[in-house]
Design a protein around this motif. Structure first.
Motif, PDB file in Angstrom:
ATOM      1  N   ARG A  51     -10.252  -0.327   1.639  1.00 46.20           N
ATOM      2  CA  ARG A  51     -10.507  -1.535   1.274  1.00 46.20           C
ATOM      3  C   ARG A  51      -9.796  -2.220   0.211  1.00 46.20           C
ATOM      4  N   MET A  52      -9.459  -1.324  -0.759  1.00 45.79           N
ATOM      5  CA  MET A  52      -8.613  -1.927  -1.978  1.00 45.79           C
ATOM      6  C   MET A  52      -7.383  -2.521  -1.235  1.00 45.79           C
ATOM      7  N   GLU A  53      -6.903  -1.525  -0.510  1.00 43.15           N
ATOM      8  CA  GLU A  53      -5.294  -1.876  -0.015  1.00 43.15           C
ATOM      9  C   GLU A  53      -5.584  -2.974   0.803  1.00 43.15           C
ATOM     10  N   ASN A  54      -6.671  -3.454   1.510  1.00 41.56           N
ATOM     11  CA  ASN A  54      -6.768  -4.658   2.633  1.00 41.56           C
ATOM     12  C   ASN A  54      -7.139  -5.696   1.661  1.00 41.56           C
ATOM     13  N   LYS A  97       1.928  10.145 -17.368  1.00 39.46           N
ATOM     14  CA  LYS A  97       2.135   8.670 -18.065  1.00 39.46           C
ATOM     15  C   LYS A  97       2.418   7.783 -17.168  1.00 39.46           C
ATOM     16  N   GLY A  98       1.416   6.585 -17.536  1.00 36.69           N
ATOM     17  CA  GLY A  98       1.436   5.552 -16.615  1.00 36.69           C
ATOM     18  C   GLY A  98       0.222   5.229 -15.601  1.00 36.69           C
ATOM     19  N   ASP A  99      -0.209   6.736 -15.353  1.00 38.91           N
ATOM     20  CA  ASP A  99      -1.238   6.570 -14.414  1.00 38.91           C
ATOM     21  C   ASP A  99      -2.622   7.083 -14.939  1.00 38.91           C
ATOM     22  N   LEU A 100      -3.549   6.071 -14.560  1.00 37.44           N
ATOM     23  CA  LEU A 100      -4.984   6.115 -15.092  1.00 37.44           C
ATOM     24  C   LEU A 100      -5.866   6.835 -14.335  1.00 37.44           C
ATOM     25  N   HIS A 101      -5.742   7.407 -13.058  1.00 38.41           N
ATOM     26  CA  HIS A 101      -6.747   7.939 -12.044  1.00 38.41           C
ATOM     27  C   HIS A 101      -6.913   9.293 -12.615  1.00 38.41           C
ATOM     28  N   ASP A 102      -8.325   9.614 -12.652  1.00 35.17           N
ATOM     29  CA  ASP A 102      -8.464  10.948 -13.111  1.00 35.17           C
ATOM     30  C   ASP A 102      -9.962  11.554 -12.375  1.00 35.17           C
ATOM     31  N   ILE A 103     -10.130  11.138 -11.359  1.00 36.44           N
ATOM     32  CA  ILE A 103     -11.176  11.789 -10.326  1.00 36.44           C
ATOM     33  C   ILE A 103     -10.777  13.033  -9.859  1.00 36.44           C
ATOM     34  N   GLY A 104      -9.684  13.073  -9.094  1.00 37.09           N
ATOM     35  CA  GLY A 104      -9.292  14.035  -8.501  1.00 37.09           C
ATOM     36  C   GLY A 104      -8.776  15.250  -9.582  1.00 37.09           C
ATOM     37  N   LYS A 105      -8.082  14.901 -10.622  1.00 34.16           N
ATOM     38  CA  LYS A 105      -7.794  15.784 -11.398  1.00 34.16           C
ATOM     39  C   LYS A 105      -9.024  16.384 -12.281  1.00 34.16           C
ATOM     40  N   LEU A 145      -0.189  18.780 -12.964  1.00 37.93           N
ATOM     41  CA  LEU A 145       0.208  17.519 -13.112  1.00 37.93           C
ATOM     42  C   LEU A 145      -0.385  16.929 -11.970  1.00 37.93           C
ATOM     43  N   SER A 146      -1.123  15.831 -12.410  1.00 37.30           N
ATOM     44  CA  SER A 146      -1.647  14.775 -11.267  1.00 37.30           C
ATOM     45  C   SER A 146      -1.208  13.496 -11.450  1.00 37.30           C
ATOM     46  N   ALA A 147      -0.656  12.811 -10.041  1.00 38.75           N
ATOM     47  CA  ALA A 147      -0.403  11.370  -9.975  1.00 38.75           C
ATOM     48  C   ALA A 147      -0.807  11.011  -8.864  1.00 38.75           C
ATOM     49  N   LEU A 149      -0.123   7.485  -7.895  1.00 36.57           N
ATOM     50  CA  LEU A 149       0.557   6.479  -7.849  1.00 36.57           C
ATOM     51  C   LEU A 149       2.012   6.636  -7.323  1.00 36.57           C
ATOM     52  N   THR A 150       2.553   6.071  -6.239  1.00 34.64           N
ATOM     53  CA  THR A 150       3.935   6.295  -5.961  1.00 34.64           C
ATOM     54  C   THR A 150       5.078   6.188  -7.276  1.00 34.64           C
ATOM     55  N   THR A 151       4.387   4.894  -7.888  1.00 31.63           N
ATOM     56  CA  THR A 151       5.666   4.739  -8.808  1.00 31.63           C
ATOM     57  C   THR A 151       5.331   5.664 -10.223  1.00 31.63           C
ATOM     58  N   GLY A 177      -0.097  17.650  -7.912  1.00 26.44           N
ATOM     59  CA  GLY A 177      -1.067  17.206  -6.835  1.00 26.44           C
ATOM     60  C   GLY A 177      -1.501  15.953  -7.196  1.00 26.44           C
ATOM     61  N   GLY A 178      -2.006  15.363  -6.260  1.00 28.35           N
ATOM     62  CA  GLY A 178      -2.491  13.719  -6.222  1.00 28.35           C
ATOM     63  C   GLY A 178      -2.384  13.291  -4.919  1.00 28.35           C
ATOM     64  N   ALA A 179      -2.892  12.223  -4.323  1.00 24.58           N
ATOM     65  CA  ALA A 179      -2.841  11.955  -3.057  1.00 24.58           C
ATOM     66  C   ALA A 179      -1.215  11.663  -2.443  1.00 24.58           C
ATOM     67  N   ASP A 197      -6.068  19.921  -2.114  1.00 18.90           N
ATOM     68  CA  ASP A 197      -7.573  19.533  -2.884  1.00 18.90           C
ATOM     69  C   ASP A 197      -7.825  20.502  -3.704  1.00 18.90           C
ATOM     70  N   ALA A 198      -8.768  20.351  -4.516  1.00 22.89           N
ATOM     71  CA  ALA A 198      -9.245  21.090  -5.754  1.00 22.89           C
ATOM     72  C   ALA A 198      -9.488  22.538  -5.704  1.00 22.89           C
ATOM     73  N   GLY A 199      -9.968  22.717  -4.526  1.00 22.31           N
ATOM     74  CA  GLY A 199     -10.665  24.106  -3.954  1.00 22.31           C
ATOM     75  C   GLY A 199      -9.062  24.992  -3.805  1.00 22.31           C
TER      76      GLY A 199
HETATM   77  C1  B12 Z   1     -10.506   5.129  -7.964  1.00 21.45           C
HETATM   78  C2  B12 Z   1      -9.196   4.362  -7.670  1.00 21.45           C
HETATM   79  C3  B12 Z   1      -8.962   3.511  -8.849  1.00 21.45           C
HETATM   80  C4  B12 Z   1      -9.721   3.521 -10.086  1.00 21.45           C
HETATM   81  C5  B12 Z   1      -9.485   4.673 -10.986  1.00 21.45           C
HETATM   82  C6  B12 Z   1     -10.688   5.294 -11.762  1.00 21.45           C
HETATM   83  C7  B12 Z   1     -10.641   6.452 -12.149  1.00 21.45           C
HETATM   84  N1  B12 Z   1     -11.496   6.786 -13.398  1.00 21.45           N
HETATM   85  O1  B12 Z   1      -9.814   7.477 -11.596  1.00 21.45           O
HETATM   86  C8  B12 Z   1      -8.871   2.213 -10.936  1.00 21.45           C
HETATM   87  C9  B12 Z   1      -9.762   1.073 -10.451  1.00 21.45           C
HETATM   88  C10 B12 Z   1      -8.969   2.328 -12.335  1.00 21.45           C
HETATM   89  C11 B12 Z   1      -7.815   2.104 -10.033  1.00 21.45           C
HETATM   90  C12 B12 Z   1      -6.817   1.531 -10.671  1.00 21.45           C
HETATM   91  C13 B12 Z   1      -5.516   1.152  -9.754  1.00 21.45           C
HETATM   92  N2  B12 Z   1      -5.039   1.721  -8.684  1.00 21.45           N
HETATM   93 CO1  B12 Z   1      -6.035   3.130  -7.723  1.00 21.45          CO
HETATM   94  N3  B12 Z   1      -7.131   3.993  -6.368  1.00 21.45           N
HETATM   95  C14 B12 Z   1      -8.457   4.560  -6.602  1.00 21.45           C
HETATM   96  C15 B12 Z   1      -8.752   4.990  -5.251  1.00 21.45           C
HETATM   97  C16 B12 Z   1      -9.759   4.298  -4.467  1.00 21.45           C
HETATM   98  C17 B12 Z   1      -9.326   6.485  -5.200  1.00 21.45           C
HETATM   99  C18 B12 Z   1      -8.741   7.588  -5.948  1.00 21.45           C
HETATM  100  C19 B12 Z   1      -9.701   8.790  -6.078  1.00 21.45           C
HETATM  101  O2  B12 Z   1     -10.277   8.948  -6.975  1.00 21.45           O
HETATM  102  N4  B12 Z   1      -9.823   9.527  -5.090  1.00 21.45           N
HETATM  103  C20 B12 Z   1     -10.483  10.730  -4.811  1.00 21.45           C
HETATM  104  C21 B12 Z   1     -10.018  12.128  -5.456  1.00 21.45           C
HETATM  105  C22 B12 Z   1     -10.947  13.221  -5.208  1.00 21.45           C
HETATM  106  O3  B12 Z   1      -8.842  12.466  -4.603  1.00 21.45           O
HETATM  107  P1  B12 Z   1      -7.476  12.809  -5.254  1.00 21.45           P
HETATM  108  O4  B12 Z   1      -7.290  11.951  -6.534  1.00 21.45           O
HETATM  109  O5  B12 Z   1      -6.428  12.592  -4.349  1.00 21.45           O
HETATM  110  O6  B12 Z   1      -7.555  14.179  -5.926  1.00 21.45           O
HETATM  111  C23 B12 Z   1      -7.646  15.382  -4.900  1.00 21.45           C
HETATM  112  C24 B12 Z   1      -6.266  15.669  -4.413  1.00 21.45           C
HETATM  113  O7  B12 Z   1      -5.242  14.893  -4.405  1.00 21.45           O
HETATM  114  C25 B12 Z   1      -5.905  16.985  -5.329  1.00 21.45           C
HETATM  115  N5  B12 Z   1      -5.427  16.642  -6.802  1.00 21.45           N
HETATM  116  C26 B12 Z   1      -5.612  15.633  -7.470  1.00 21.45           C
HETATM  117  N6  B12 Z   1      -4.565  15.918  -8.856  1.00 21.45           N
HETATM  118  C27 B12 Z   1      -4.258  17.163  -8.585  1.00 21.45           C
HETATM  119  C28 B12 Z   1      -3.399  17.951  -9.381  1.00 21.45           C
HETATM  120  C29 B12 Z   1      -3.141  19.094  -9.083  1.00 21.45           C
HETATM  121  C30 B12 Z   1      -2.178  19.798 -10.055  1.00 21.45           C
HETATM  122  C31 B12 Z   1      -3.255  19.591  -7.805  1.00 21.45           C
HETATM  123  C32 B12 Z   1      -2.822  20.975  -7.403  1.00 21.45           C
HETATM  124  C33 B12 Z   1      -4.117  18.980  -6.830  1.00 21.45           C
HETATM  125  C34 B12 Z   1      -4.510  17.671  -7.408  1.00 21.45           C
HETATM  126  O8  B12 Z   1      -7.285  17.319  -5.808  1.00 21.45           O
HETATM  127  C35 B12 Z   1      -8.231  16.261  -5.668  1.00 21.45           C
HETATM  128  C36 B12 Z   1      -9.629  16.724  -5.507  1.00 21.45           C
HETATM  129  O9  B12 Z   1      -9.693  17.448  -3.852  1.00 21.45           O
HETATM  130  C37 B12 Z   1      -7.316   5.319  -4.496  1.00 21.45           C
HETATM  131  C38 B12 Z   1      -7.385   5.288  -3.103  1.00 21.45           C
HETATM  132  C39 B12 Z   1      -7.562   6.901  -2.406  1.00 21.45           C
HETATM  133  N7  B12 Z   1      -8.169   7.005  -1.475  1.00 21.45           N
HETATM  134  O10 B12 Z   1      -6.737   7.613  -3.046  1.00 21.45           O
HETATM  135  C40 B12 Z   1      -6.674   4.114  -5.025  1.00 21.45           C
HETATM  136  C41 B12 Z   1      -5.303   4.068  -5.171  1.00 21.45           C
HETATM  137  C42 B12 Z   1      -4.445   5.288  -5.683  1.00 21.45           C
HETATM  138  N8  B12 Z   1      -4.917   3.088  -6.206  1.00 21.45           N
HETATM  139  C43 B12 Z   1      -3.777   2.408  -5.947  1.00 21.45           C
HETATM  140  C44 B12 Z   1      -3.420   1.325  -7.089  1.00 21.45           C
HETATM  141  C45 B12 Z   1      -2.382   0.524  -6.413  1.00 21.45           C
HETATM  142  C46 B12 Z   1      -4.067   1.212  -8.250  1.00 21.45           C
HETATM  143  C47 B12 Z   1      -3.612   0.169  -9.129  1.00 21.45           C
HETATM  144  C48 B12 Z   1      -2.166  -0.015  -9.220  1.00 21.45           C
HETATM  145  C49 B12 Z   1      -4.144  -1.177  -8.701  1.00 21.45           C
HETATM  146  C50 B12 Z   1      -3.712  -2.573  -9.623  1.00 21.45           C
HETATM  147  N9  B12 Z   1      -3.414  -3.506  -8.929  1.00 21.45           N
HETATM  148  O11 B12 Z   1      -4.062  -2.578 -10.786  1.00 21.45           O
HETATM  149  C51 B12 Z   1      -4.277   0.467 -10.431  1.00 21.45           C
HETATM  150  C52 B12 Z   1      -3.471   1.605 -11.475  1.00 21.45           C
HETATM  151  C53 B12 Z   1      -3.677   2.002 -12.603  1.00 21.45           C
HETATM  152  C54 B12 Z   1      -3.011   2.914 -13.320  1.00 21.45           C
HETATM  153  N10 B12 Z   1      -2.097   2.560 -13.849  1.00 21.45           N
HETATM  154  O12 B12 Z   1      -3.422   3.991 -12.929  1.00 21.45           O
HETATM  155  C55 B12 Z   1      -3.135   2.678  -4.644  1.00 21.45           C
HETATM  156  C56 B12 Z   1      -1.907   3.444  -4.895  1.00 21.45           C
HETATM  157  C57 B12 Z   1      -0.726   3.138  -4.004  1.00 21.45           C
HETATM  158  C58 B12 Z   1       0.441   3.608  -4.191  1.00 21.45           C
HETATM  159  N11 B12 Z   1       1.200   3.711  -3.030  1.00 21.45           N
HETATM  160  O13 B12 Z   1       0.702   4.120  -5.117  1.00 21.45           O
HETATM  161  C59 B12 Z   1      -4.328   3.512  -4.061  1.00 21.45           C
HETATM  162  C60 B12 Z   1      -3.905   4.515  -2.780  1.00 21.45           C
HETATM  163  C61 B12 Z   1      -5.058   2.428  -3.117  1.00 21.45           C
HETATM  164  C62 B12 Z   1      -4.504   1.693  -2.057  1.00 21.45           C
HETATM  165  N12 B12 Z   1      -4.824   2.160  -0.981  1.00 21.45           N
HETATM  166  O14 B12 Z   1      -3.881   0.982  -2.434  1.00 21.45           O
HETATM  167  N13 B12 Z   1      -7.794   2.842  -8.845  1.00 21.45           N
END
Ligand code: B12
Length: 213
Positions: A51-54, A97-105, A145-147, A149-151, A177-179, A197-199
């Motif tokens: 939804r955010m993307e759209n 650095k530069g990335d504020l996402h922390d839920i997955g981490k 290390l978690s990220a 954003l592609t940037t 890791g990270g999406a 994923d985390a497991g």
């Molecule tokens: C929540 C969210 C936010 C929140 C973050 C809040 C927070 N406290 O984290 C807020 C609103 C702050 C935010 C901001 C932004 N966001 Co954002 N966000 C999201 C969203 C919707 C969900 C991310 C998430 O938490 N997923 C759930 C967790 C559980 O999954 P995960 O992080 O992938 O983690 C799992 C695995 O990846 C893995 N994992 C994670 N880390 C690690 C590390 C290691 C070592 C290992 C092994 C595994 C691993 O395990 C985890 C658990 O299973 C995503 C969309 C998505 N579906 O990913 C967009 C998304 C990541 N955001 C996006 C964007 C563009 C932004 C902004 C730039 C928006 C803006 N214009 O300002 C800013 C950037 C801010 C910054 N500098 O970081 C884009 C990135 C696009 C791209 N190609 O880079 C996404 C994909 C949305 C989209 N489709 O457009 N965002």
């Protein structure tokens, strides 16, 4: 009966009370915490992302959904334990650095903690030099290390490079890791591993610690 769709809908609607209530009901029903996490909460965050993307959902709402998710994750935390442990392993984890996402981490940190590792969660926006300083201070074996954003993915490479330059590379295993991150990217930047994923991240960390012992 637990219906994950209601949980997903409540999370997407940023209805913290409702989603928390549904998570608690699912726990009472005996549904595994990992199923609630994957099929309810993470599935909901994926829809939030779409939804955010759209342009159908904006940052304040995404933050509210993230907060609702955080609250539910806290409820699930004590239930996410993982059996076999790797006691004593020192792990550093942070969002680059530069990335504020922390839920997955934070989920990764939590799974590793419940597997018996000593986890130092540095937070978000962590510069390469800070990772290096903390490796020295904490005598780390695994660096995560978690990220999201592609940037900010290139910052992962800069962090790996900084660890190499500091002379500490042989002392640590580096996981990424990270999406947007893939195994191919992990190989390309010289990391030791990737997990989706985390497991899987926790299992991989344990395997790497046992390998080096
Ligand atoms: C929540 C969210 C936010 C929140 C973050 C809040 C927070 N406290 O984290 C807020 C609103 C702050 C935010 C901001 C932004 N966001 Co954002 N966000 C999201 C969203 C919707 C969900 C991310 C998430 O938490 N997923 C759930 C967790 C559980 O999954 P995960 O992080 O992938 O983690 C799992 C695995 O990846 C893995 N994992 C994670 N880390 C690690 C590390 C290691 C070592 C290992 C092994 C595994 C691993 O395990 C985890 C658990 O299973 C995503 C969309 C998505 N579906 O990913 C967009 C998304 C990541 N955001 C996006 C964007 C563009 C932004 C902004 C730039 C928006 C803006 N214009 O300002 C800013 C950037 C801010 C910054 N500098 O970081 C884009 C990135 C696009 C791209 N190609 O880079 C996404 C994909 C949305 C989209 N489709 O457009 N965002």
């Amino acid at each position: 009966m637990t219906d994950f769709n209601s949980m997903i809908d409540a999370l997407v609607a940023c209805d913290t009370d409702r989603v928390t209530q549904l998570v608690n009901a699912a726990i009472t029903e005996g549904i595994a915490a990992s199923d609630i996490l994957n099929n309810g909460l993470i599935a909901g965050m994926d829809i939030v992302g779409e939804r955010m993307e759209n342009g159908d959902m904006f940052i304040p709402e995404v933050l509210m959904a993230a907060q609702a998710m955080g609250q539910c994750v806290a409820v699930l935390k004590p239930l996410l334990g993982e059996g076999e442990s790797a006691t004593g392993a020192s792990v550093l984890i942070g969002t680059v650095k530069g990335d504020l996402h922390d839920i997955g981490k934070n989920l990764v940190a939590m799974m590793m903690e419940s597997a018996g590792m000593e986890v130092h969660n540095l937070g978000v926006d962590i510069a390469p030099e800070n990772f290096v300083a903390m490796i020295k201070e904490k005598n780390t074996q695994i660096v995560c290390l978690s990220a999201l954003l592609t940037t900010t993915m290139p910052m992962m490479k800069q962090t790996v490079d900084a660890i190499v330059e500091s002379g500490l590379r042989d002392q640590v295993k580096i996981l990424v890791g990270g999406a947007p991150v893939t195994q191919a990217f992990a190989d390309e930047i010289g990391a030791d591993g990737f997990a989706a994923d985390a497991g899987a991240a926790s299992k991989l960390a344990k395997a790497l610690v046992n390998e080096t012992r």
